[in-house]
Design an enzyme around this catalytic site. Structure first.
Site, PDB file in Angstrom:
ATOM      1  N   ASN A 139      35.009  45.433  44.009  1.00 42.90           N
ATOM      2  CA  ASN A 139      35.187  43.993  44.222  1.00 42.90           C
ATOM      3  C   ASN A 139      33.838  43.309  44.069  1.00 42.90           C
ATOM      4  OD1 ASN A 139      36.437  41.535  45.138  1.00 42.90           O
ATOM      5  ND2 ASN A 139      35.496  41.875  47.135  1.00 42.90           N
TER       6      ASN A 139
ATOM      7  N   ASN B  62      35.451  35.331  35.712  1.00 40.60           N
ATOM      8  CA  ASN B  62      34.806  36.652  35.720  1.00 40.60           C
ATOM      9  C   ASN B  62      35.626  37.668  34.927  1.00 40.60           C
ATOM     10  OD1 ASN B  62      32.250  37.124  37.445  1.00 40.60           O
ATOM     11  ND2 ASN B  62      33.449  35.650  38.642  1.00 40.60           N
TER      12      ASN B  62
ATOM     13  N   ILE C  80      43.914  44.629  49.666  1.00 40.14           N
ATOM     14  CA  ILE C  80      44.491  45.722  48.873  1.00 40.14           C
ATOM     15  C   ILE C  80      45.236  46.671  49.820  1.00 40.14           C
ATOM     16  CG2 ILE C  80      43.935  47.625  47.285  1.00 40.14           C
ATOM     17  CD1 ILE C  80      43.456  44.742  46.198  1.00 40.14           C
TER      18      ILE C  80
ATOM     19  N   HIS D  38      31.792  40.087  45.699  1.00 40.51           N
ATOM     20  CA  HIS D  38      31.818  39.086  46.770  1.00 40.51           C
ATOM     21  C   HIS D  38      30.682  38.100  46.509  1.00 40.51           C
ATOM     22  CE1 HIS D  38      32.851  37.496  50.678  1.00 40.51           C
ATOM     23  NE2 HIS D  38      31.556  37.380  50.912  1.00 40.51           N
TER      24      HIS D  38
ATOM     25  N   GLU E 247      27.007  36.500  38.792  1.00 42.25           N
ATOM     26  CA  GLU E 247      28.215  37.305  38.549  1.00 42.25           C
ATOM     27  C   GLU E 247      28.374  37.608  37.063  1.00 42.25           C
ATOM     28  OE1 GLU E 247      30.947  35.878  42.311  1.00 42.25           O
ATOM     29  OE2 GLU E 247      31.254  34.880  40.408  1.00 42.25           O
TER      30      GLU E 247
ATOM     31  N   LEU F 296      42.323  37.524  45.946  1.00 43.11           N
ATOM     32  CA  LEU F 296      42.265  37.125  47.353  1.00 43.11           C
ATOM     33  C   LEU F 296      43.119  37.939  48.317  1.00 43.11           C
ATOM     34  CD1 LEU F 296      42.045  33.251  47.019  1.00 43.11           C
ATOM     35  CD2 LEU F 296      40.220  34.944  47.206  1.00 43.11           C
TER      36      LEU F 296
HETATM   37  C1  GRF Z   1      33.890  34.409  42.277  1.00 43.44           C
HETATM   38  O1  GRF Z   1      32.831  33.699  42.840  1.00 43.44           O
HETATM   39  C2  GRF Z   1      34.102  35.720  42.957  1.00 43.44           C
HETATM   40  O2  GRF Z   1      32.952  36.302  43.444  1.00 43.44           O
HETATM   41  C3  GRF Z   1      34.956  35.285  44.087  1.00 43.44           C
HETATM   42  O3  GRF Z   1      35.815  34.304  43.618  1.00 43.44           O
HETATM   43  C4  GRF Z   1      35.199  33.676  42.506  1.00 43.44           C
HETATM   44  C5  GRF Z   1      36.154  33.822  41.374  1.00 43.44           C
HETATM   45  O4  GRF Z   1      35.798  33.041  40.284  1.00 43.44           O
HETATM   46  N1  GRF Z   1      35.304  36.173  45.052  1.00 43.44           N
HETATM   47  P1  GRF Z   1      36.558  33.231  38.901  1.00 43.44           P
HETATM   48  O5  GRF Z   1      38.047  33.202  39.198  1.00 43.44           O
HETATM   49  O6  GRF Z   1      36.144  34.534  38.317  1.00 43.44           O
HETATM   50  O7  GRF Z   1      36.154  32.066  38.065  1.00 43.44           O
END
Ligand code: GRF
Length: 188
Positions: free
Chosen positions: A103, A15, A89, A105, A175, A86
């Site tokens: 964030n 992401n 904060i 989720h 995402e 993870l």
């Molecule tokens: C994503 O699904 C995000 O929503 C989550 O962790 C994942 C991270 O994926 N909380 P990446 O590291 O961006 O590939």
């Protein structure tokens, strides 16, 4: 002056990469640094490719708050995007960036959120609960996991035959589609 955004990621960082690439030709946003809490997270490889400096803050140092705030101020960071980050904060960081941290989720909050609900645990719980839909939630970050005000949600169908991996794939697609755009809408 471009708006400066710090990207935080604990794992793969797909992401974070997608967001940086999406905005790479814009003069509105800059991504001066990537923060992780894991030295071996794949996001550091992506950062190298993107030519963005990346930093690791071990858990205790991160949670203490001071060092991360100093670094963010040094880089004149305006906003923070958590993209698969993870750690909780710390309050001092939330207070230093009020309503300026968001964030994503990988489920439809308020369902399937809170401590321990991350990554595959979320998709497994969605499958186990026999949900007929899942999706993404983009929200502001406050002092509690997954409880800040919701900015945006998008849904995908979940079939009875879907495995957690299959749900994860659909959620990731949402995402990639929406997260970079929502950043523009919020702060562009
Ligand atoms: C994503 O699904 C995000 O929503 C989550 O962790 C994942 C991270 O994926 N909380 P990446 O590291 O961006 O590939």
């Amino acid at each position: 002056m471009p708006i400066k955004i710090a990207l935080f990621a604990s794992g793969s960082g797909s992401n974070a990469e997608n967001i940086a690439n999406y905005h790479s030709k814009s003069s509105v946003f800059e991504f001066p640094l990537i923060i992780s809490n894991k030295a071996d997270a794949y996001v550091h490889e992506r950062a190298k490719k993107l030519q963005i400096p990346s930093f690791t803050f071990p858990r205790e140092v991160f949670l203490a708050g001071d060092e991360i705030i100093t670094l963010l101020k040094e880089y004149e960071i305006d906003y923070i995007v958590l993209a698969g980050f993870l750690l909780k904060i710390p309050t001092s960081l939330v207070e230093a960036y009020p309503n300026k941290i968001i964030n994503i989720h990988p489920a439809l909050l308020p369902k399937f959120g809170g401590k321990g609900m991350y990554g595959q645990h979320v998709h497994q719980a969605v499958a186990d609960a026999g949900e007929i839909e899942s999706g993404i939630t983009i929200h502001y970050v406050n002092g509690n996991y997954d409880e800040g005000n919701i900015i945006f949600q998008a849904k995908c169908p979940v079939l009875p035959t879907d495995t957690p991996d299959m749900i994860a794939e659909k959620v990731h697609a949402l995402e990639y589609e929406h997260f970079p755009r929502i950043i523009s809408e919020l702060w562009g």
